[in-house]
Design an enzyme around this catalytic site. Structure first.
Site, PDB file in Angstrom:
ATOM      1  N   LYS A   1       5.135  -0.570  -7.252  1.00 10.49           N
ATOM      2  CA  LYS A   1       6.164  -0.473  -6.217  1.00 10.49           C
ATOM      3  C   LYS A   1       6.303  -1.768  -5.407  1.00 10.49           C
ATOM      4  O   LYS A   1       5.520  -2.701  -5.590  1.00 10.49           O
ATOM      5  CB  LYS A   1       5.857   0.719  -5.303  1.00 10.49           C
ATOM      6  CG  LYS A   1       5.950   2.066  -6.042  1.00 10.49           C
ATOM      7  CD  LYS A   1       7.336   2.310  -6.593  1.00 10.49           C
ATOM      8  CE  LYS A   1       7.558   3.719  -7.088  1.00 10.49           C
ATOM      9  NZ  LYS A   1       7.050   3.973  -8.445  1.00 10.49           N
TER      10      LYS A   1
HETATM   11  C1  LIG Z   1      11.673   8.239  -7.706  1.00 11.23           C
HETATM   12  C2  LIG Z   1      10.195   8.481  -7.544  1.00 11.23           C
HETATM   13  N1  LIG Z   1       9.783   9.494  -6.786  1.00 11.23           N
HETATM   14  C3  LIG Z   1       8.481   9.742  -6.587  1.00 11.23           C
HETATM   15  C4  LIG Z   1       7.514   8.969  -7.164  1.00 11.23           C
HETATM   16  C5  LIG Z   1       6.076   9.289  -6.960  1.00 11.23           C
HETATM   17  O1  LIG Z   1       5.403   8.255  -6.320  1.00 11.23           O
HETATM   18  P1  LIG Z   1       3.798   8.243  -6.303  1.00 11.23           P
HETATM   19  O2  LIG Z   1       3.335   7.656  -7.591  1.00 11.23           O
HETATM   20  O3  LIG Z   1       3.452   7.372  -5.119  1.00 11.23           O
HETATM   21  O4  LIG Z   1       3.356   9.634  -6.114  1.00 11.23           O
HETATM   22  C6  LIG Z   1       7.886   7.893  -7.967  1.00 11.23           C
HETATM   23  C7  LIG Z   1       6.861   7.044  -8.597  1.00 11.23           C
HETATM   24  O5  LIG Z   1       7.060   6.369  -9.554  1.00 11.23           O
HETATM   25  C8  LIG Z   1       9.261   7.637  -8.161  1.00 11.23           C
HETATM   26  O6  LIG Z   1       9.667   6.610  -8.914  1.00 11.23           O
END
Ligand SMILES: Cc1ncc(COP(=O)(O)O)c(C=O)c1O
Length: 389
Positions: free
Chosen positions: A190
């Site tokens: 990210k």
């Molecule tokens: C659009 C979206 N929502 C939620 C998430 C979930 O993030 P995390 O890995 O921090 O739980 C991601 C992760 O890639 C994502 O791309």
């Protein structure tokens, strides 16, 4: 069999970690306090300042998925409730809705912005619809005027999935501050990273208080306050919560990543523009440029590779790039193409034709601020070579 290539493999989404992060992590390791503590508190304060909200309206958690889950619970969503979201998102968005006990209802996407198609939302609303989870795909903001107007009209809670959108703004307002909740990701690929990690912004302080309790077993006092130098304090369990807290070890990375957020954003913007210029003559579709009323977070650079146009399909393109030492990603397959959701909800890929078509063709090229000029050149040259056969 992989081709032999002299240059090192370019890892997709590799984070840029500098000396400041390394030193802070070492300090944490030597301090004796690795868990949730002063660095998490500092990271929350810094993040709230960056987003322009009060410090008591943010809560650090251990992932965006966790943030989405506890936001849904704090929003009072549960069995029988339907939650609208986009068909073009990571499975975490849908899973968080499911884990809250509610039912995800995907909406097809706009082919240009790749965000939820505003024109289709109304027809998916039923008497059970309680919330909408817009995803600012690739860092490009959704039309938040339209979404907030629909939310008002149908009395829907808005939970923004800002996993790609830390720097995103819509008409000068920060993503994650429109809805009742905004959830951010600090996963390794990210825009800023804590390894794993997330943050929730809520409109109400009471919701943040509840989220902090939900994120640590349902306990009234977090461990830092229990064992700190002010003396031991008893805690009480006020509900059955989760183990979703961020550690100081993670926040140590986030504090320094956040300080460099603008520099990293500028570097990604530069790479994004270089790709846009370089690929204008190739037989592919490039992502839409940002409009003047928005700030794009430039999280992903996604192209569409169509066999009819390009002579090779997306998966052949991916193989050729990987063999040439370039790591790429797919964001995303249509949610309705996954077997679990098909079996559970009866979704069919054809229900979301644009997400399906996009999911079959999309591929994301490396866009990390860590990329050197030479590496960006390599990505460009390799993309050109692979597409020209
Ligand atoms: C659009 C979206 N929502 C939620 C998430 C979930 O993030 P995390 O890995 O921090 O739980 C991601 C992760 O890639 C994502 O791309």
């Amino acid at each position: 069999m992989a081709d032999k290539h002299r240059d090192p493999f370019i890892v997709f989404g590799a984070p840029e970690i500098r000396g400041e992060e390394l030193a802070e992590v070492e300090d944490v390791l030597r301090s004796g306090w690795l868990g949730t503590g002063p660095r998490v508190a500092q990271f929350e304060t810094d993040f709230s300042k960056y987003k322009g909200v009060d410090a008591d309206r943010v809560a650090a958690v251990n992932s965006c998925t966790a943030g989405l889950h506890v936001s849904m619970i704090a929003a009072g969503l549960g069995p029988g409730d339907e939650v609208l979201t986009t068909a073009m998102t990571f499975c975490a968005t849908a899973n968080a809705i499911i884990h809250a006990g509610a039912t995800p209802v995907p909406v097809d996407i706009d082919p240009v912005t790749q965000n939820i198609d505003i024109g289709l939302i109304r027809e998916r609303i039923t008497e059970r619809t309680r919330a909408i989870v817009p995803v600012h795909f690739a860092g490009r903001p959704c039309d938040m005027d339209a979404i907030m107007a629909l939310a008002k009209e149908y009395d829907l809670t808005v939970i923004e999935d800002c996993a790609h959108a830390i720097e995103t703004q819509w008409k000068g307002q920060a993503a994650g501050t429109f809805g009742e909740f905004g959830c951010f990701s600090f996963y390794v690929t990210k825009n800023i990273t804590t390894g794993e990690g997330g943050m929730v912004i809520a409109k109400s302080e009471a919701d943040i208080e509840r989220i902090k309790i939900l994120a640590l077993h349902g306990m009234t006092k977090d461990a830092w306050h229990r064992f700190g130098d002010e003396g031991y304090k008893h805690y009480q369990v006020v509900e059955a919560g989760f183990k979703y807290n961020m550690m100081d070890l993670q926040a140590a990375l986030g504090i320094h990543q956040l300080r460099r957020i603008e520099t990293s954003w500028l570097r990604r913007e530069q790479i994004w523009n270089q790709y846009q210029q370089a690929f204008g003559h190739l037989p592919i579709e490039r992502p839409a440029d940002a409009d003047s009323h928005m700030r794009h977070a430039y999280h992903l650079y996604t192209i569409r590779v169509d066999r009819e146009q390009a002579g090779i399909c997306r998966d052949e393109f991916i193989d050729a790039m990987s063999r040439s030492g370039i790591g790429v990603g797919v964001h995303y397959l249509n949610l309705a193409s996954h077997p679990h959701y098909q079996q559970r909800f009866g979704w069919r890929p054809g229900d979301f034709p644009i997400a399906q078509e996009t999911g079959d063709r999309t591929v994301s090229l490396p866009l990390s601020s860590k990329l050197t000029d030479d590496e960006v050149e390599r990505v460009i040259r390799t993309t050109e070579r692979v597409l020209r056969g």
